[in-house]
Enzyme design. Structure first.
Site, short mmCIF file in Angstrom:
data_model
loop_
_atom_site.label_atom_id
_atom_site.label_comp_id
_atom_site.label_asym_id
_atom_site.label_seq_id
_atom_site.Cartn_x
_atom_site.Cartn_y
_atom_site.Cartn_z
N MET A 112 -4.76 36.52 -9.00
CA MET A 112 -5.77 38.18 -9.40
C MET A 112 -4.78 38.77 -10.42
O MET A 112 -3.53 38.99 -10.72
CB MET A 112 -6.36 38.11 -7.86
CG MET A 112 -7.29 37.05 -7.94
SD MET A 112 -7.63 38.06 -5.55
CE MET A 112 -6.68 37.87 -4.98
N ARG A 569 1.97 -8.23 12.43
CA ARG A 569 0.98 -8.75 11.95
C ARG A 569 1.68 -10.33 11.68
O ARG A 569 2.28 -10.84 10.45
CB ARG A 569 0.29 -8.10 10.17
CG ARG A 569 -0.66 -7.24 10.61
CD ARG A 569 -0.91 -7.23 9.11
NE ARG A 569 -2.11 -5.47 9.03
CZ ARG A 569 -1.99 -4.78 9.50
NH1 ARG A 569 -0.86 -3.47 9.45
NH2 ARG A 569 -2.74 -3.83 9.36
N ASN A 785 -8.69 -0.72 10.40
CA ASN A 785 -9.10 -0.90 9.24
C ASN A 785 -10.62 -1.51 9.07
O ASN A 785 -11.84 -1.20 8.42
CB ASN A 785 -8.06 -2.00 8.54
CG ASN A 785 -6.37 -0.91 8.65
OD1 ASN A 785 -6.92 0.43 8.87
ND2 ASN A 785 -6.18 -1.65 8.49
N CYS A 849 -4.36 0.81 15.84
CA CYS A 849 -2.99 -0.04 15.02
C CYS A 849 -4.10 0.41 13.89
O CYS A 849 -3.15 -0.76 12.67
CB CYS A 849 -2.56 -1.00 15.34
SG CYS A 849 -3.68 -2.46 15.67
C1 PEP Z 1 -7.18 -3.23 11.49
O1 PEP Z 1 -8.13 -3.75 10.95
O2 PEP Z 1 -7.38 -1.74 11.51
C2 PEP Z 1 -6.11 -3.61 11.60
C3 PEP Z 1 -4.92 -3.43 12.01
O3 PEP Z 1 -5.61 -5.22 10.81
P1 PEP Z 1 -5.93 -5.64 9.21
O4 PEP Z 1 -5.16 -4.23 8.94
O5 PEP Z 1 -4.74 -6.40 9.08
O6 PEP Z 1 -6.96 -6.68 9.54
#
Ligand code: PEP
Ligand code: MG
Length: 892
Positions: A112, A569, A785, A849
């Site tokens: 400003m 995983r 996810n 997760c």
């Molecule tokens: C999820 O779905 O949040 C998960 C952790 O598994 P992915 O991402 O491997 O499907």
């Protein structure tokens, strides 16, 4: 009558009226509140007054018309200032000059307007020349006023003024404006007045228009852009501070400077800053003249320096935070023009917070709250390795060195203006914004760039402040860097870099390299960071686990403070080149025997991986998920197989009958397994139901690895997790297999091992039937996810490409739900599932997760929902630790 104006002496009155200090800052702006507060503390502050933010808002709301009574109150406050200074505004015999500066609740550096030296006209300038005995100073101030007035109040372009100055510098043979002779300044004044015909000679008129200009600048484009980028609300308004001018340009016993009570880049506890002799404040910030390091002031002006150190301590103790101060010494007398909490890098924020606890200035809890998760994230930003820097130097690729004003390494192609930087960044390029210096109009380009380079400017230049605030690496003030904006090149001696070519900068050391240097992530074991995160751990309730698939990831995660593995995983272990053929055989097998043969090859490999995880995380939970993703991810594509078939058929040199038959068989199986929407097809627990050999092999690998780890003296804690369940019967079935295998293995080995069997909750049905699921599942982990994908019924793979980003831009969704948990929808399902699960199985362990586990807002929601842990990628673990502490402290 509403009070629109407060003198600096009326801060207690403002505080009584506003209620608390935060409201005082809202009313008087940060700068005004602090000026008044400093006055109350007895710090030498030039007398002045503040026109409130409420007046600014009233002015805007009334269609740019000042509220009734405001000018009368300004006049009254001016009377008060005249009384305190013994000078009179507009009186040639004893003139009072004032500055007029913006000051919002939150600092918006340079966004400003400011007008200095208000109160000068021909008469006043002439008499000031006489009274001060310094005509040079009087006419220099006068030409500055007209120039600032022209550009700030009247919105004239800067260039014509600069051209006139340039003309006179050439004519008189001097390098800087400060050296212009008085006669030249007088001529310049006349020339400036010609191109600024609307400059009012009446001081009161000057003041009124300047105040209005500051009001208007709140709604100017660059201020609006800055607020958008910094999440500052648009309805706060700015206050206007009118203050007696003190002069740092009255001769060689005058100086002006800026100082931070601690080092803004490293956090070191000593004063840091720059000053200039015989200059005005904006000369320091603009970086046009080379500034002097504050340490020199101890020799140059010892008394004022000592006083500054004392005031710096006094202000730090009072505000209990690092201060950023502007000061001026006028004929040997020190004045403080401003103080505010200093901007700092992430490193400095952490170190300062920790050292202030050690000094007893703040509590551990405050220290934890003073550092944001984003700042912690910064520690995980890339840096160049020592070797890559050495190699680049040896190869002659160190282009130049400048001031190291904002740490971190950045690599990008050179763009010479902000619009180009934005255009290229939007096209997916990594960009380095290179400018002679930056101005508020460049902020959009700075935000789009990876890093910032300027040839001019100092530690407190606009480029440095903005870069630090937004965590962008920056190197400024590279004197030998020649930038040719027209030719779109920059050069150091004969080395020329064209726009679009790569450079790499190291904002921690100030180095600029030609080309692209490889980057690494810095040492997380910074002494102050470890201390701060240790304190965060004392406050948080949520555990932080890591998503890690390999022992090396697990070890890093533990280093970063992970308390176990929340998701391994297992299919990631299958993707490795040497394993993939066996995985394909396993999937494409026509008979159980063939499948078992392929699994027998995989079993020892998995067992080794698991043993490594258990040993790295001895005594901590290791949650291992049974193979999950859709099968097609492991299989060769139809095209690939058809090519292979074609090549075999074409090659008539040798007999390929058996191979052709095998490829044809594979093609048939791949066709059988083809799915339109594989993410919702044959995956997760469904695989285990139809191909039970797979979970059996995985269970065996896990339990055998646990036995091995136990034999090696470790304390394995496997938790076997079944993905994507939708019905308790699935769990019953697969858990049965696991328990049988576990019994077998423990009998074979004669070793008892601890293990649990649980499930992921990744579908609305699973969440709604959590009670029944918990009859079998010993723990839950929300795969957010998939749960986001299945709740919204939008594809996690496609939505961001097609429409989701626009949804967020258009405000249909507040945030990208794959990044930050959707509180109402997904959060609502989590709440139901937690209740359902814990009613059936009191105290069951529940966490998340999905990728949300490292997102601070999502971590806060998990805390609220009573989860036990979040699990995120190893690099995000420190961020999650701090976010979890913030959530716990906020809830208190
Ligand atoms: C999820 O779905 O949040 C998960 C952790 O598994 P992915 O991402 O491997 O499907
Ligand atoms: Mg999932």
């Amino acid at each position: 009558m509403k009070k629109w104006v407060y003198t600096f002496d009326e801060v207690s009155e403002a505080e009584a009226l506003a209620g608390d200090w935060d409201s005082v800052r809202g009313l008087l702006g940060g700068k005004g509140a602090n000026l008044a507060d400093m006055t109350r503390l007895g710090v030498p502050v030039p007398p002045g007054f503040t026109v409130t933010t409420e007046a600014c808002n009233a002015y805007t709301d009334a269609g740019l018309s000042v509220p009734e009574g405001m000018w009368d109150q300004v006049r009254g406050a001016l009377d008060h200032v005249e009384e305190k200074t013994g000078k009179t505004f507009g009186d040639p015999d004893n003139p009072l000059l004032v500055s007029c500066r913006s000051g919002a609740k939150f600092s918006m550096p340079g966004m400003m307007d400011t007008v200095l030296d208000i109160g000068l006209n021909h008469e006043v300038a002439a008499s000031l020349a006489e009274i001060s005995g310094d005509p040079h100073f009087a006419y220099d101030s006068y030409r500055r006023l007209i120039q600032m007035y022209g550009s700030v109040v009247l919105g004239n372009p800067d260039e014509p003024y600069e051209e006139i100055l340039e003309e006179f510098r050439t004519k008189t043979g001097v390098a800087t404006d400060a050296e212009l002779p008085t006669d030249a300044l007088k001529d310049i004044v006349e020339r400036f007045l010609k191109i600024t015909p609307r400059f009012p000679s009446d001081p009161t008129e000057q003041l009124k228009l300047a105040v209005e200009a500051v009001f208007k600048s709140w709604s100017g484009k660059r201020a609006v852009d800055y607020r958008n980028a910094s999440n500052i609300p648009h309805d706060l308004g700015t206050a206007v501070n009118v203050q007696t001018m003190v002069f740092g340009n009255l001769g060689e016993d005058c100086l002006t400077g800026v100082a931070m009570s601690r080092h803004g880049a490293t956090g070191e506890n000593h004063i840091e800053g720059d000053y200039l002799f015989n200059a005005q404040g904006e000369d320091v910030v603009a970086g046009i003249r080379a500034t002097i390091h504050i340490g020199e002031m101890a020799n140059d002006m010892p008394k004022a320096y000592e006083e500054l150190l004392e005031i710096s301590d006094q202000l730090e103790n009072h505000y209990r935070d690092m201060q950023d101060m502007e000061f001026t010494v006028e004929n040997g007398k020190l004045w403080l023009l401003q103080t505010r909490d200093g901007k700092r890098t992430a490193q400095a924020a952490v170190r300062i917070a920790v050292e202030m606890v050690d000094q007893g200035l703040i509590s551990k809890e405050e220290a934890v709250m003073r550092v944001t998760p984003d700042q912690i994230d910064f520690f995980l930003h890339p840096q160049f390795t020592v070797e890559s820097r050495k190699a680049a130097k040896a190869a002659g690729n160190l282009l130049a060195e400048g001031l190291n004003v904002s740490p971190g390494a950045a690599v990008g192609v050179v763009a010479f203006d902000a619009d180009k930087a934005v255009e290229w960044a939007e096209a997916g390029k990594k960009v380095m914004l290179v400018r002679p210096e930056t101005k508020p109009d460049d902020v959009h380009g700075m935000l789009a760039a990876e890093g910032i380079v300027t040839s001019r400017g100092g530690r407190t230049s606009h480029a440095a402040l903005v870069a630090r605030q937004f965590g962008k690496p920056a190197v400024v003030g590279i004197a030998e860097l020649d930038i040719d904006l027209e030719g779109r090149t920059m050069s150091v001696e004969d080395r020329v870099i064209k726009e679009g070519e790569f450079v790499s900068i190291e904002g921690t050391s100030g180095e600029v390299f030609v080309g692209q240097l490889p980057t690494v992530v810095p040492d997380i074991n910074d002494r102050w960071l470890s201390t701060l995160l240790g304190w965060a751990d004392e406050f948080r309730r949520l555990k932080v686990l890591a998503n890690a698939d390999y022992p090396t990831d697990a070890i890093r995660a533990k280093d970063y403070g992970a308390e176990g593995i929340g998701l391994c995983r297992t299919e990631h272990m299958f993707f490795e080149a040497e394993r993939l053929p066996s995985v394909q055989k396993m999937i494409l097998a026509d008979t159980t025997e063939d499948r078992q043969a392929a699994l027998d090859v995989l079993l020892p490999m998995q067992r080794e991986d698991f043993r490594g995880l258990f040993e790295a995380m001895s005594g901590m939970p290791v949650i291992i998920r049974m193979i999950d993703p859709p099968l097609h991810e492991f299989l060769p594509g139809q095209d690939e197989l058809e090519h292979e078939l074609h090549d075999l058929e074409e090659d008539t040199a040798v007999e390929h009958g058996a191979e052709i038959a095998e490829v044809e068989r594979k093609l048939g199986r791949v066709d059988d397994l083809h799915e339109e929407n594989p993410m919702l097809g044959f995956r997760g627990v469904r695989l285990g139901i139809l191909m039970p050999e797979i979970p059996k092999m995985q269970a065996r690998a896990i339990i055998e690895a646990a036995c091995d780890a136990k034999e090696n003296g470790f304390d394995p804690k496997p938790e076997i997790m079944i993905p994507l369940s939708i019905h308790v019967k699935e769990l019953e079935r697969v858990k049965g297999l696991v328990v049988d295998v576990a019994k077998e293995v423990t009998k074979e080995r004669g070793i008892e091992v601890y293990y649990q069997v649980g499930t992921m909750v990744e579908t609305p049905r699973a969440a709604m039937t959590a009670g029944p699921l918990a009859r079998e599942a010993e723990f839950f982990s929300f795969g957010t996810n998939d749960l986001t994908q299945t709740t919204f019924a939008i594809s996690r793979d496609d939505a961001e490409k097609s429409f989701l980003i626009q949804y967020v831009e258009q405000g249909i969704l507040p945030v990208n739900p794959f990044q930050t948990l959707d509180r109402l929808g997904v959060g609502g399902l989590i709440k139901i599932a937690v209740e359902g699960g814990r009613t059936q199985r009191p105290g069951m362990e529940i966490g998340i997760c999905g990728e949300h586990g490292g997102d601070p807002d999502s971590v806060a929601l998990c805390h609220e929902l009573g989860l036990d842990y979040v699990s995120c990628s190893p690099f995000r673990v420190p961020v999650a630790r701090l976010a979890a502490a913030h959530a716990a402290i906020d809830q208190k």
